[in-house]
Design a protein around this motif. Structure first.
Motif, PDB file in Angstrom:
ATOM      1  N   ILE A  49      34.630  23.774  48.002  1.00 64.56           N
ATOM      2  CA  ILE A  49      34.371  24.156  46.673  1.00 64.56           C
ATOM      3  C   ILE A  49      33.975  25.533  46.438  1.00 64.56           C
ATOM      4  N   ALA A  50      32.979  25.812  47.241  1.00 59.33           N
ATOM      5  CA  ALA A  50      32.483  27.324  47.111  1.00 59.33           C
ATOM      6  C   ALA A  50      33.611  28.240  47.164  1.00 59.33           C
ATOM      7  N   VAL A  51      34.345  28.233  48.030  1.00 60.21           N
ATOM      8  CA  VAL A  51      35.434  29.177  48.455  1.00 60.21           C
ATOM      9  C   VAL A  51      36.696  29.081  47.653  1.00 60.21           C
ATOM     10  N   GLY A  52      36.827  27.965  46.884  1.00 63.79           N
ATOM     11  CA  GLY A  52      37.861  27.851  45.892  1.00 63.79           C
ATOM     12  C   GLY A  52      37.311  28.555  44.840  1.00 63.79           C
ATOM     13  N   ALA A  53      36.217  28.144  44.170  1.00 62.87           N
ATOM     14  CA  ALA A  53      35.542  28.986  42.900  1.00 62.87           C
ATOM     15  C   ALA A  53      35.604  30.355  43.231  1.00 62.87           C
ATOM     16  N   ALA A  54      34.940  30.905  44.458  1.00 66.63           N
ATOM     17  CA  ALA A  54      35.036  32.324  44.787  1.00 66.63           C
ATOM     18  C   ALA A  54      36.421  33.018  44.681  1.00 66.63           C
ATOM     19  N   VAL A  55      37.373  32.513  45.184  1.00 59.67           N
ATOM     20  CA  VAL A  55      38.723  33.024  44.953  1.00 59.67           C
ATOM     21  C   VAL A  55      39.440  32.999  43.866  1.00 59.67           C
ATOM     22  N   ALA A  56      38.880  32.143  42.999  1.00 59.72           N
ATOM     23  CA  ALA A  56      39.321  31.861  41.543  1.00 59.72           C
ATOM     24  C   ALA A  56      38.919  33.057  40.955  1.00 59.72           C
ATOM     25  N   LEU A  61      39.712  38.515  38.433  1.00 63.62           N
ATOM     26  CA  LEU A  61      39.225  39.832  38.287  1.00 63.62           C
ATOM     27  C   LEU A  61      40.252  40.816  38.737  1.00 63.62           C
ATOM     28  N   LEU A  62      40.911  40.451  39.950  1.00 59.54           N
ATOM     29  CA  LEU A  62      41.975  41.386  40.388  1.00 59.54           C
ATOM     30  C   LEU A  62      43.076  41.332  39.396  1.00 59.54           C
ATOM     31  N   VAL A  63      43.496  40.287  38.625  1.00 62.09           N
ATOM     32  CA  VAL A  63      44.656  40.222  37.743  1.00 62.09           C
ATOM     33  C   VAL A  63      44.344  41.029  36.495  1.00 62.09           C
ATOM     34  N   THR A  64      43.084  40.649  36.079  1.00 61.75           N
ATOM     35  CA  THR A  64      42.448  41.299  34.736  1.00 61.75           C
ATOM     36  C   THR A  64      41.665  42.641  34.641  1.00 61.75           C
ATOM     37  N   ARG A  65      41.460  42.841  35.717  1.00 61.37           N
ATOM     38  CA  ARG A  65      40.211  44.127  35.843  1.00 61.37           C
ATOM     39  C   ARG A  65      40.862  45.187  36.536  1.00 61.37           C
ATOM     40  N   THR A  66      41.779  45.184  37.393  1.00 56.52           N
ATOM     41  CA  THR A  66      42.324  46.146  38.231  1.00 56.52           C
ATOM     42  C   THR A  66      43.759  46.807  37.978  1.00 56.52           C
ATOM     43  N   ARG A  67      44.139  47.867  38.705  1.00 57.09           N
ATOM     44  CA  ARG A  67      45.507  48.580  38.208  1.00 57.09           C
ATOM     45  C   ARG A  67      46.467  47.690  38.911  1.00 57.09           C
ATOM     46  N   VAL A  68      46.176  46.980  39.942  1.00 57.52           N
ATOM     47  CA  VAL A  68      47.579  46.006  40.458  1.00 57.52           C
ATOM     48  C   VAL A  68      47.693  44.973  39.700  1.00 57.52           C
ATOM     49  N   GLY A  69      46.581  44.373  39.125  1.00 54.94           N
ATOM     50  CA  GLY A  69      46.566  43.265  38.143  1.00 54.94           C
ATOM     51  C   GLY A  69      47.425  43.652  36.977  1.00 54.94           C
ATOM     52  N   MET A  70      47.090  44.939  36.375  1.00 54.86           N
ATOM     53  CA  MET A  70      47.846  45.582  35.520  1.00 54.86           C
ATOM     54  C   MET A  70      49.347  45.383  35.416  1.00 54.86           C
ATOM     55  N   LEU A  71      49.780  45.774  36.936  1.00 57.22           N
ATOM     56  CA  LEU A  71      51.182  46.144  37.002  1.00 57.22           C
ATOM     57  C   LEU A  71      51.822  44.566  37.155  1.00 57.22           C
ATOM     58  N   VAL A  72      51.000  43.540  37.677  1.00 60.20           N
ATOM     59  CA  VAL A  72      51.395  42.124  37.948  1.00 60.20           C
ATOM     60  C   VAL A  72      51.640  41.760  36.556  1.00 60.20           C
ATOM     61  N   ARG A  73      50.786  42.034  35.667  1.00 63.47           N
ATOM     62  CA  ARG A  73      50.809  41.400  34.210  1.00 63.47           C
ATOM     63  C   ARG A  73      52.303  42.303  33.342  1.00 63.47           C
ATOM     64  N   ALA A  74      52.276  43.316  33.941  1.00 67.36           N
ATOM     65  CA  ALA A  74      53.398  44.024  33.340  1.00 67.36           C
ATOM     66  C   ALA A  74      54.823  43.684  33.562  1.00 67.36           C
ATOM     67  N   GLY A  75      54.782  43.272  35.274  1.00 70.14           N
ATOM     68  CA  GLY A  75      55.910  42.723  35.817  1.00 70.14           C
ATOM     69  C   GLY A  75      56.306  41.438  35.068  1.00 70.14           C
ATOM     70  N   ALA A  76      55.058  40.653  34.875  1.00 76.79           N
ATOM     71  CA  ALA A  76      55.368  39.000  34.406  1.00 76.79           C
ATOM     72  C   ALA A  76      55.991  39.039  32.755  1.00 76.79           C
ATOM     73  N   SER A  77      55.331  40.322  32.063  1.00 75.69           N
ATOM     74  CA  SER A  77      55.746  40.246  30.774  1.00 75.69           C
ATOM     75  C   SER A  77      56.929  40.964  30.665  1.00 75.69           C
ATOM     76  N   ASN A  78      57.099  41.965  31.198  1.00 73.59           N
ATOM     77  CA  ASN A  78      58.765  42.575  30.946  1.00 73.59           C
ATOM     78  C   ASN A  78      59.062  43.594  32.138  1.00 73.59           C
ATOM     79  N   ARG A  79      59.665  42.814  32.937  1.00 74.22           N
ATOM     80  CA  ARG A  79      59.999  43.406  34.250  1.00 74.22           C
ATOM     81  C   ARG A  79      60.902  44.797  34.049  1.00 74.22           C
ATOM     82  N   GLU A  80      61.801  44.773  33.048  1.00 70.23           N
ATOM     83  CA  GLU A  80      62.616  45.937  33.070  1.00 70.23           C
ATOM     84  C   GLU A  80      61.616  47.228  32.362  1.00 70.23           C
ATOM     85  N   MET A  81      60.941  46.930  31.448  1.00 70.30           N
ATOM     86  CA  MET A  81      59.892  47.934  30.985  1.00 70.30           C
ATOM     87  C   MET A  81      59.128  48.292  31.931  1.00 70.30           C
ATOM     88  N   ALA A  82      58.607  47.429  33.004  1.00 69.80           N
ATOM     89  CA  ALA A  82      57.823  48.009  34.204  1.00 69.80           C
ATOM     90  C   ALA A  82      58.681  48.870  35.106  1.00 69.80           C
TER      91      ALA A  82
END
Length: 307
Positions: A148-155, A160-181
């Motif tokens: 439970i602790a490991v699962g919560a920590a990874v979540a 934070l990786l997806v919403t607060r980092t540049r890598v996450g920004m690229l992931v979200r951009a690729g998910a929203s509009n691959r061609e524009m990315a």
């Protein structure tokens, strides 16, 4: 139905849900960004569990075997994406389903050749084999609390990786509009490989943590893969938050349903019919939940932007 028993099963449901989240998080990113149905995702879960069992046996340490298993499975995932799956991008979903189903069969036979057909034992760390007393007097397995602790920590880390980092920004951009990315200069091939390797590592973590509880055996990924797809459908394709909420919902509904369905039905019918109907109803509950959610929200609870 005692309060202690209900709390114990609720914790089991949370533990199961968090492990489902580890599987579904990588799957929903692959589906959301690459628009690809990958049935071989469960095979990476199986391979991760086998790697974990082998590395623990070789190093005689659970904690040394864990990062080795995650790294090895991530490399397998990256190699699989670059060599085979990359050729499937842009193909129709039926082609992807057939090709990745073939990978399941190949992976099962490869594991059978490498490790044999018999299940492999994977023991938890020696310090976590006993129970822990929780408030209220509940004796609960310490290893399940670790899960439970490991699962919560990874979540939290993944959010934070997806919403607060540049890598996450690229992931979200690729998910929203691959061609524009791509037009903005994103190396989409490298992004796809990194996302797939991350998903493979998360699969390995789930397989490694669940290995001491479930059997490490050939074909172990198929059944749990179905639940992972249910998670991303309920949560919303491409949504990490949706995968987290849906995984917890499914973990709790499935565990509590299997534990208490017969007791609840006894309030409305005799003991014998309850014992007959209860297990069948419990196995249906998660699909009933999916039907209800999709009726109310056809795109899932938290669909990713752009969908």
């Amino acid at each position: 139905m005692s309060a202690i028993l209900f709390l114990e099963q609720a914790l089991n449901g949370v533990q199961f849900g968090l492990m489902l989240f580890l599987l579904a998080a990588g799957l929903t990113l692959v589906f959301g960004i690459m628009d690809m149905i990958n049935l071989a995702h469960g095979s990476l879960y199986m391979i991760g569990a086998y790697f974990m069992a082998s590395f623990v046996q070789a190093t005689e340490s659970f904690w040394l075997g864990l990062p080795l298993a995650l790294g090895a499975t991530a490399l397998v995932g990256a190699a699989l994406e670059m060599s085979l799956l990359r050729r499937l991008y842009g193909r129709d979903h039926l082609t992807q389903v057939l090709a990745t189903f073939a990978i399941i069969l190949i992976a099962n036979e490869a594991v059978r050749i490498a490790w044999g057909s018999q299940p492999i034992m994977l023991n938890p760390p020696a310090a976590l084999t006993g129970p822990v007393t929780l408030p209220g007097g509940l004796q609960y397995a310490s290893y399940r609390l670790l899960i439970i602790a490991v699962g919560a920590a990874v979540a939290v880390a993944l959010y934070l990786l997806v919403t607060r980092t540049r890598v996450g920004m690229l992931v979200r951009a690729g998910a929203s509009n691959r061609e524009m990315a791509v037009a903005m200069g994103v190396n989409i091939r490298r992004l796809f490989t990194a996302v797939f390797a991350l998903g493979a590592a998360l699969c390995a973590l789930a397989g490694a943590m669940l290995g001491p509880i479930l059997a490490v055996q050939v074909g172990m990924g198929e059944n749990i893969l179905i639940l992972a797809f249910v998670v991303i459908v309920i949560g919303g394709i491409g949504s990490i938050r949706g995968a987290f909420v849906a995984a917890l919902m499914i973990g709790l509904v499935d565990t509590l349903g299997r534990s208490f369905a017969v007791d609840v039905l006894r309030l409305f019918m005799g003991p014998s019919p309850a014992r007959t109907v209860g297990p069948a109803l419990a196995s249906m509950l998660i699909y009933v939940l999916m039907a209800v959610v999709l009726t109310l929200r056809p795109t899932g609870l938290f669909p990713a932007a752009g969908r």
